[in-house]
Design an enzyme around this catalytic site. Structure first.
Site, PDB file in Angstrom:
ATOM      1  N   PHE A  10       0.819  -1.210   0.000  1.00 33.78           N
ATOM      2  CA  PHE A  10       0.000   0.000   0.000  1.00 33.78           C
ATOM      3  C   PHE A  10       0.860   1.269   0.000  1.00 33.78           C
ATOM      4  O   PHE A  10       0.847   2.063  -0.951  1.00 33.78           O
ATOM      5  CB  PHE A  10      -0.940  -0.062   1.200  1.00 33.78           C
ATOM      6  CG  PHE A  10      -1.651   1.213   1.545  1.00 33.78           C
ATOM      7  CD1 PHE A  10      -2.113   2.067   0.568  1.00 33.78           C
ATOM      8  CD2 PHE A  10      -1.875   1.546   2.880  1.00 33.78           C
ATOM      9  CE1 PHE A  10      -2.795   3.242   0.893  1.00 33.78           C
ATOM     10  CE2 PHE A  10      -2.547   2.698   3.218  1.00 33.78           C
ATOM     11  CZ  PHE A  10      -2.991   3.552   2.231  1.00 33.78           C
ATOM     12  N   GLN A  69       9.600   0.037   3.471  1.00 35.82           N
ATOM     13  CA  GLN A  69       8.181  -0.120   3.794  1.00 35.82           C
ATOM     14  C   GLN A  69       7.785  -1.587   3.957  1.00 35.82           C
ATOM     15  O   GLN A  69       6.667  -1.880   4.364  1.00 35.82           O
ATOM     16  CB  GLN A  69       7.316   0.504   2.690  1.00 35.82           C
ATOM     17  CG  GLN A  69       7.702   1.922   2.309  1.00 35.82           C
ATOM     18  CD  GLN A  69       7.595   2.893   3.456  1.00 35.82           C
ATOM     19  OE1 GLN A  69       6.599   2.899   4.174  1.00 35.82           O
ATOM     20  NE2 GLN A  69       8.622   3.709   3.658  1.00 35.82           N
ATOM     21  N   GLY A  70       8.686  -2.491   3.630  1.00 39.64           N
ATOM     22  CA  GLY A  70       8.362  -3.912   3.653  1.00 39.64           C
ATOM     23  C   GLY A  70       8.256  -4.449   5.075  1.00 39.64           C
ATOM     24  O   GLY A  70       9.121  -4.203   5.911  1.00 39.64           O
ATOM     25  N   SER A  73       2.421  -6.807   8.224  1.00 39.96           N
ATOM     26  CA  SER A  73       1.635  -5.799   8.942  1.00 39.96           C
ATOM     27  C   SER A  73       0.401  -6.367   9.625  1.00 39.96           C
ATOM     28  O   SER A  73      -0.399  -5.612  10.180  1.00 39.96           O
ATOM     29  CB  SER A  73       1.208  -4.690   7.971  1.00 39.96           C
ATOM     30  OG  SER A  73       0.405  -5.235   6.934  1.00 39.96           O
ATOM     31  N   SER A 110       5.361   2.105  13.460  1.00 42.13           N
ATOM     32  CA  SER A 110       3.906   2.079  13.619  1.00 42.13           C
ATOM     33  C   SER A 110       3.497   2.708  14.943  1.00 42.13           C
ATOM     34  O   SER A 110       4.168   2.527  15.971  1.00 42.13           O
ATOM     35  CB  SER A 110       3.409   0.629  13.582  1.00 42.13           C
ATOM     36  OG  SER A 110       2.061   0.541  13.976  1.00 42.13           O
ATOM     37  N   TYR A 131       2.895  -7.898  16.369  1.00 33.28           N
ATOM     38  CA  TYR A 131       3.284  -6.950  15.321  1.00 33.28           C
ATOM     39  C   TYR A 131       3.834  -5.675  15.944  1.00 33.28           C
ATOM     40  O   TYR A 131       4.935  -5.209  15.580  1.00 33.28           O
ATOM     41  CB  TYR A 131       2.087  -6.631  14.426  1.00 33.28           C
ATOM     42  CG  TYR A 131       2.290  -5.393  13.585  1.00 33.28           C
ATOM     43  CD1 TYR A 131       3.138  -5.420  12.490  1.00 33.28           C
ATOM     44  CD2 TYR A 131       1.642  -4.197  13.895  1.00 33.28           C
ATOM     45  CE1 TYR A 131       3.343  -4.281  11.717  1.00 33.28           C
ATOM     46  CE2 TYR A 131       1.843  -3.063  13.130  1.00 33.28           C
ATOM     47  CZ  TYR A 131       2.691  -3.105  12.045  1.00 33.28           C
ATOM     48  OH  TYR A 131       2.898  -1.965  11.289  1.00 33.28           O
ATOM     49  N   ASN A 160      -3.164   5.796  11.565  1.00 37.73           N
ATOM     50  CA  ASN A 160      -4.114   5.036  10.740  1.00 37.73           C
ATOM     51  C   ASN A 160      -4.133   5.586   9.316  1.00 37.73           C
ATOM     52  O   ASN A 160      -4.822   6.565   9.027  1.00 37.73           O
ATOM     53  CB  ASN A 160      -5.517   5.088  11.363  1.00 37.73           C
ATOM     54  CG  ASN A 160      -5.615   4.191  12.577  1.00 37.73           C
ATOM     55  OD1 ASN A 160      -5.070   4.509  13.640  1.00 37.73           O
ATOM     56  ND2 ASN A 160      -6.278   3.062  12.442  1.00 37.73           N
ATOM     57  N   LYS A 169      -4.733  -5.112   1.014  1.00 37.64           N
ATOM     58  CA  LYS A 169      -4.478  -5.414   2.421  1.00 37.64           C
ATOM     59  C   LYS A 169      -5.623  -6.206   3.040  1.00 37.64           C
ATOM     60  O   LYS A 169      -5.510  -6.676   4.173  1.00 37.64           O
ATOM     61  CB  LYS A 169      -4.251  -4.116   3.205  1.00 37.64           C
ATOM     62  CG  LYS A 169      -2.979  -3.383   2.858  1.00 37.64           C
ATOM     63  CD  LYS A 169      -2.811  -2.141   3.712  1.00 37.64           C
ATOM     64  CE  LYS A 169      -2.528  -2.472   5.165  1.00 37.64           C
ATOM     65  NZ  LYS A 169      -2.292  -1.274   5.979  1.00 37.64           N
ATOM     66  N   PHE A 192     -19.109  -1.170  14.410  1.00 38.46           N
ATOM     67  CA  PHE A 192     -19.213  -1.674  15.768  1.00 38.46           C
ATOM     68  C   PHE A 192     -20.081  -0.764  16.636  1.00 38.46           C
ATOM     69  O   PHE A 192     -20.058   0.472  16.486  1.00 38.46           O
ATOM     70  CB  PHE A 192     -17.831  -1.796  16.418  1.00 38.46           C
ATOM     71  CG  PHE A 192     -16.972  -2.878  15.826  1.00 38.46           C
ATOM     72  CD1 PHE A 192     -17.517  -4.087  15.442  1.00 38.46           C
ATOM     73  CD2 PHE A 192     -15.605  -2.685  15.674  1.00 38.46           C
ATOM     74  CE1 PHE A 192     -16.725  -5.093  14.904  1.00 38.46           C
ATOM     75  CE2 PHE A 192     -14.803  -3.678  15.141  1.00 38.46           C
ATOM     76  CZ  PHE A 192     -15.366  -4.885  14.748  1.00 38.46           C
ATOM     77  N   GLU A 193     -20.831  -1.370  17.515  1.00 31.37           N
ATOM     78  CA  GLU A 193     -21.600  -0.606  18.495  1.00 31.37           C
ATOM     79  C   GLU A 193     -20.649   0.273  19.315  1.00 31.37           C
ATOM     80  O   GLU A 193     -19.553  -0.143  19.669  1.00 31.37           O
ATOM     81  CB  GLU A 193     -22.356  -1.560  19.425  1.00 31.37           C
ATOM     82  CG  GLU A 193     -23.434  -2.375  18.721  1.00 31.37           C
ATOM     83  CD  GLU A 193     -24.008  -3.473  19.607  1.00 31.37           C
ATOM     84  OE1 GLU A 193     -23.447  -3.686  20.716  1.00 31.37           O
ATOM     85  OE2 GLU A 193     -24.995  -4.118  19.205  1.00 31.37           O
ATOM     86  N   GLY A 194     -21.096   1.477  19.595  1.00 30.30           N
ATOM     87  CA  GLY A 194     -20.262   2.388  20.377  1.00 30.30           C
ATOM     88  C   GLY A 194     -19.127   3.023  19.603  1.00 30.30           C
ATOM     89  O   GLY A 194     -18.170   3.538  20.196  1.00 30.30           O
TER      90      GLY A 194
END
Length: 300
Positions: A10, A69-70, A73, A110, A131, A160, A169, A192-194
């Protein structure tokens, strides 16, 4: 020569788009990944063949900078041997080759290393999965060398990231990409709830590419830096923005028990070091602006 590892991934592919018409580029990734629209104009080399080739001094002397970048992930791989081989061992060997041949190294770390925060480079990291641990260990190792007289090494802690060419991905793609897939399939988004209480620092891959370019253009800067916008936005806002472009229903579902303990409820990058020490001045795309550009990409 500029080398991009993970070039069929990506972020790697987006970086390649920025450099392919203005630099001598070597793409490092597995050949079978370059299919369909991932058709490079430059030479491709297998990652492990590349490491072996780096043992040749004449080859190392050709390389100015490596944009590494490899990595593996996936946050759902629980085999420490596999993760450490691909994320720590490979990066370790690459780093020492760079030291040997005076090659600059800019690598992807990350924000997952922070766990539940705080999200500032001086904080004690709290990785919540293998990870994230593999990334934090390499950051820690690199940090031991930062006060030495070595060529540029920069670790970029991506928050993100979303944007063009992330569809491969699959489950690790951004919620924007996954929501678009759900819209195309069922005219429905499952959230997702919330989700109003789950906030992330979403950053467009366009900004990530720009930050990488900044460090390529400023070889005197070393260190580990956050790559986020400095703003936290909720997951619930994303469908509302996407409703400006698509017609769909929104369905709330319970979060799987397997995610509950490992799910970050909040991320927001402290960007002072990037802005003040690294002198990165370009404004970041807003979530609305980034999604608009992503929609333009989808429609093309």
């Amino acid at each position: 020569m500029i080398v991009i590892t993970g070039a069929a991934g990506f972020v790697g592919w987006n970086i390649y788009q920025a450099y392919k018409h203005r630099s001598d580029v070597l793409l490092v990734d597995f050949v079978e990944r370059f299919v369909d629209e991932f058709s490079p104009q430059h030479k491709v080399m297998d990652p492990f063949d590349f490491l072996k080739k780096l043992q040749d001094p004449s080859f190392g002397d050709e390389i100015e900078v490596i944009l590494h970048q490899g990595a593996c992930s996936s946050t759902t791989i629980y085999d420490p041997n596999y993760m450490m081989k691909h994320n720590f061992d490979y990066s370790h060997d690459l780093f020492h080759a760079c030291l040997k041949y005076q090659i600059r190294l800019i690598y992807a770390s990350s924000a997952s290393v922070y766990g539940d925060g705080p999200f500032i480079e001086t904080a004690t990291v709290q990785p919540k999965n293998i990870y994230a641990k593999s990334k934090s260990l390499f950051d820690e190792y690199v940090s031991l060398f930062l006060n030495e007289d070595i060529p540029q090494v920069v670790g970029l802690r991506y928050f993100n990231v979303y944007g063009p060419w992330e569809f491969r991905k699959d489950k690790m793609s951004s919620v924007m990409c996954q929501f678009k897939r759900q819209i195309d399939q069922n005219k429905e988004i499952k959230i997702f709830e919330g989700s109003r209480d789950y906030l992330r620092d979403f950053i467009s891959v366009e900004d990530i590419v720009s930050i990488n370019e900044h460090f390529v253009d400023n070889p005197q800067i070393k260190g580990i830096y956050n790559c986020g916008t400095g703003f936290a936005r909720s997951f619930a806002e994303i469908p509302q923005i996407m409703l400006n472009y698509y017609d769909f229903d929104i369905k709330e579902i319970a979060m799987p028990n397997t995610l509950v303990e490992k799910y970050q409820s909040y991320t927001r990058a402290q960007t002072d070091k990037l802005r003040n020490e690294a002198k990165y001045e370009k404004p970041f795309l807003s979530l609305e602006g980034g999604i608009k550009k992503y929609v333009d990409f989808w429609e093309r």
